[in-house]
Design an enzyme around this catalytic site. Structure first.
Site, short mmCIF file in Angstrom:
data_model
loop_
_atom_site.label_atom_id
_atom_site.label_comp_id
_atom_site.label_asym_id
_atom_site.label_seq_id
_atom_site.Cartn_x
_atom_site.Cartn_y
_atom_site.Cartn_z
N ASP A 8 50.44 37.92 36.25
CA ASP A 8 49.10 38.09 36.82
C ASP A 8 49.06 39.49 37.41
O ASP A 8 49.66 39.74 38.46
CB ASP A 8 48.85 37.02 37.89
CG ASP A 8 47.66 37.35 38.80
OD1 ASP A 8 46.80 38.16 38.40
OD2 ASP A 8 47.61 36.79 39.93
N ASP A 36 41.04 37.22 36.03
CA ASP A 36 41.67 36.50 37.15
C ASP A 36 40.80 35.35 37.63
O ASP A 36 41.31 34.27 37.96
CB ASP A 36 41.99 37.45 38.30
CG ASP A 36 40.78 38.25 38.78
OD1 ASP A 36 39.74 38.30 38.08
OD2 ASP A 36 40.87 38.85 39.87
N THR A 52 42.16 41.47 47.42
CA THR A 52 41.54 42.77 47.68
C THR A 52 40.02 42.60 47.73
O THR A 52 39.35 43.13 48.61
CB THR A 52 41.91 43.76 46.56
OG1 THR A 52 43.34 43.83 46.45
CG2 THR A 52 41.37 45.13 46.86
#
Length: 269
Positions: A8, A118, A141
């Site tokens: 990932d 994602d 983030t």
């Protein structure tokens, strides 16, 4: 027994995990991954760091039977990732994208190719864990919030700056506000500038989740489960509990994107 390796690649962290073929992505035990790790995504930009990472993984686990990955860090990161194991050049790297198909699920995104890999992977991971009306919150983030119906339909979601980005933007775009530091004695309403910034950023995140719950109810898909993942998940969950919202059906989980890549890979072997 087969071994599967997953990556990932996020904007900030690169995570990997490996599982054996007798394991199942619907399992919820804490010690799920046979092997796992995490480093800065920027490490892929350095040939030396790539070599160190590849050497570490290759020495930690046997040659996998398949490799699956998702990446939101750009094409260069994908090229660098796929260069990690020249000794395993015969392995097929399978990339999960935002428009990758997964049996039993579909997205209402107008252009699924623009859906973050994602986010889609996290939704697949959530589906593996539960077939309820689900809110998937990835507090990294950026913070992403997505609604997944019990019917397997992704109704869309939101993207907002993560806690760190919110705090940094206030520091960089204002003349007198400092970069806030989280303290244990955080108040509901800040009585210092530091508390006001931290509390305000927390309130924005929690408020977005609350608003998503209301919107899901309006769509006749009242949320029965909230999965919370990401680097800020622990902090955000603590603030939610401190806010008196313990009745929310929320649970922190780790590696939701990796779990989704895993479930998707199993359908594409």
């Amino acid at each position: 027994m087969s071994l599967y390796l997953f990556f990932d690649v996020g904007n900030t962290r690169l995570k990997w995990a490996a599982v054996e073929s007798n394991q199942n992505p619907s399992a919820q035990q804490k010690k799920l991954w046979a092997y796992s790790g995490s480093i800065s995504s920027k490490s892929l930009q350095s040939a030396e760091h790539r070599e160190e990472l590849a050497d570490y993984i290759a020495k930690t686990l046997p040659k996998p039977d398949a490799i699956g990955f998702s990446c939101v860090a750009g094409d260069e990161a994908i090229t660098n990732l796929k260069s990690l194991f020249p000794q395993w050049s015969d392995l097929n790297w399978q990339q999960l994208k935002g428009d990758s198909t997964f049996s039993g699920m579909r997205s209402l995104y107008q252009d699924a190719s623009k859906l973050g890999a994602d986010r889609w992977a996290a939704l697949i991971g959530a589906r593996a864990l539960s077939t309820n009306n689900t809110l998937v919150v990835n507090a990294g983030t950026a913070t992403t919030i997505d609604l997944l119906g019990s019917n397997g339909v992704h109704y869309g979601g939101w993207i907002l700056p993560g806690l760190g980005l919110m705090q940094e933007s206030l520091q960089s775009k204002t003349a007198q506000l400092p970069l806030a530091v989280r303290e244990e004695s955080q108040q509901e309403f800040g009585t210092t500038t530091n508390e006001a910034i931290i509390g305000g950023c927390d309130a924005a995140q929690i408020g977005a989740i609350h608003y998503a719950l209301l919107q899901a109810k309006k769509l006749n898909h009242p949320v029965e489960r909230i999965w919370l993942d990401g680097g800020n998940a622990k902090v955000l969950l603590a603030q939610i509990k401190k806010s008196g919202l313990q009745n929310w059906p929320i649970e922190q989980t780790e590696g939701l994107v990796l779990r989704g890549v895993w479930a998707w890979l199993l359908q594409n072997l």
